[in-house]
Design a protein around this motif. Structure first.
Motif, short mmCIF file in Angstrom:
data_model
loop_
_atom_site.label_atom_id
_atom_site.label_comp_id
_atom_site.label_asym_id
_atom_site.label_seq_id
_atom_site.Cartn_x
_atom_site.Cartn_y
_atom_site.Cartn_z
N UNK A 30 0.32 -1.08 -0.36
CA UNK A 30 -0.11 -0.20 -0.38
C UNK A 30 1.23 1.49 -0.07
N UNK A 31 1.52 1.02 -0.02
CA UNK A 31 2.83 2.37 0.65
C UNK A 31 2.97 2.40 -0.35
N UNK A 32 3.56 1.74 -1.30
CA UNK A 32 4.32 2.43 -2.41
C UNK A 32 3.50 2.49 -3.62
N UNK A 33 2.48 1.50 -3.68
CA UNK A 33 1.71 2.38 -4.08
C UNK A 33 1.42 3.44 -4.07
N UNK A 34 0.85 3.90 -3.08
CA UNK A 34 0.13 5.48 -2.39
C UNK A 34 1.97 6.35 -3.15
N UNK A 35 2.77 5.96 -2.91
CA UNK A 35 4.00 6.53 -3.54
C UNK A 35 3.85 6.95 -4.77
N UNK A 36 3.81 5.87 -5.49
CA UNK A 36 3.91 5.94 -6.85
C UNK A 36 2.73 6.24 -7.80
N UNK A 37 1.32 6.94 -6.51
CA UNK A 37 0.26 7.75 -7.33
C UNK A 37 0.14 9.05 -7.92
N UNK A 38 -0.67 9.36 -8.10
CA UNK A 38 -0.32 11.02 -8.71
C UNK A 38 0.01 11.48 -7.22
N UNK A 39 0.63 13.26 -7.05
CA UNK A 39 0.91 13.51 -6.25
C UNK A 39 -0.68 13.95 -5.43
N UNK A 40 -0.75 14.30 -4.28
CA UNK A 40 -1.75 14.74 -3.91
C UNK A 40 -1.37 16.69 -3.14
N UNK A 41 -2.52 17.78 -3.28
CA UNK A 41 -2.22 19.21 -2.97
C UNK A 41 -2.76 18.83 -1.43
N UNK A 42 -1.69 19.19 -0.90
CA UNK A 42 -2.13 19.56 0.54
C UNK A 42 -3.40 21.08 0.62
N UNK A 43 -4.22 21.03 1.33
CA UNK A 43 -4.30 22.52 1.85
C UNK A 43 -5.39 22.71 0.97
N UNK A 44 -5.81 24.28 1.06
CA UNK A 44 -7.14 24.19 -0.14
C UNK A 44 -6.81 24.74 -0.78
N UNK A 45 -7.33 24.24 -1.92
CA UNK A 45 -7.21 25.61 -3.85
C UNK A 45 -7.43 27.08 -3.26
N UNK A 46 -6.76 27.35 -4.01
CA UNK A 46 -7.81 29.17 -3.65
C UNK A 46 -9.03 29.27 -5.31
N UNK A 47 -9.72 29.70 -5.14
CA UNK A 47 -11.48 29.46 -5.67
C UNK A 47 -11.53 30.44 -7.10
N UNK A 48 -10.40 31.13 -7.02
CA UNK A 48 -10.15 31.62 -8.45
C UNK A 48 -9.39 30.99 -9.57
N UNK A 49 -8.45 29.71 -8.49
CA UNK A 49 -7.41 28.95 -9.26
C UNK A 49 -8.46 27.99 -9.78
N UNK A 50 -9.43 28.05 -9.10
CA UNK A 50 -9.93 25.93 -9.52
C UNK A 50 -10.85 26.91 -10.30
#
Length: 64
Positions: A17-37
């Motif tokens: 599970x740890x290896x598969x998570x590290x190979x997956x897409x990077x997750x963004x931490x924190x909230x994204x600005x609504x204007x950027x979305x």
């Protein structure tokens, strides 16, 4: 012996599970600005420029 074998399989599963998570897409931490979305949605073609302007104005709290 059964306890040792169970522990081995649990550790193996956790490692996989740890290896598969590290190979997956990077997750963004924190909230994204609504204007950027909103800009990303425009870039992907999900909304047209007119809708972008209306929604951006609504986010800014001003009337169009």
């Amino acid at each position: 012996m059964a306890l040792g074998m169970s522990g081995f399989w649990v550790l193996t599963a956790l490692l996989v599970v740890a290896v598969l998570r590290s190979l997956g897409p990077a997750r963004q931490h924190g909230a994204q600005d609504p204007r950027d979305i909103l800009a990303e949605r425009l870039a992907r073609g999900e909304i047209d420029p007119e809708e972008y302007d209306v929604r951006l104005a609504a986010l800014s709290g001003r009337k169009r």
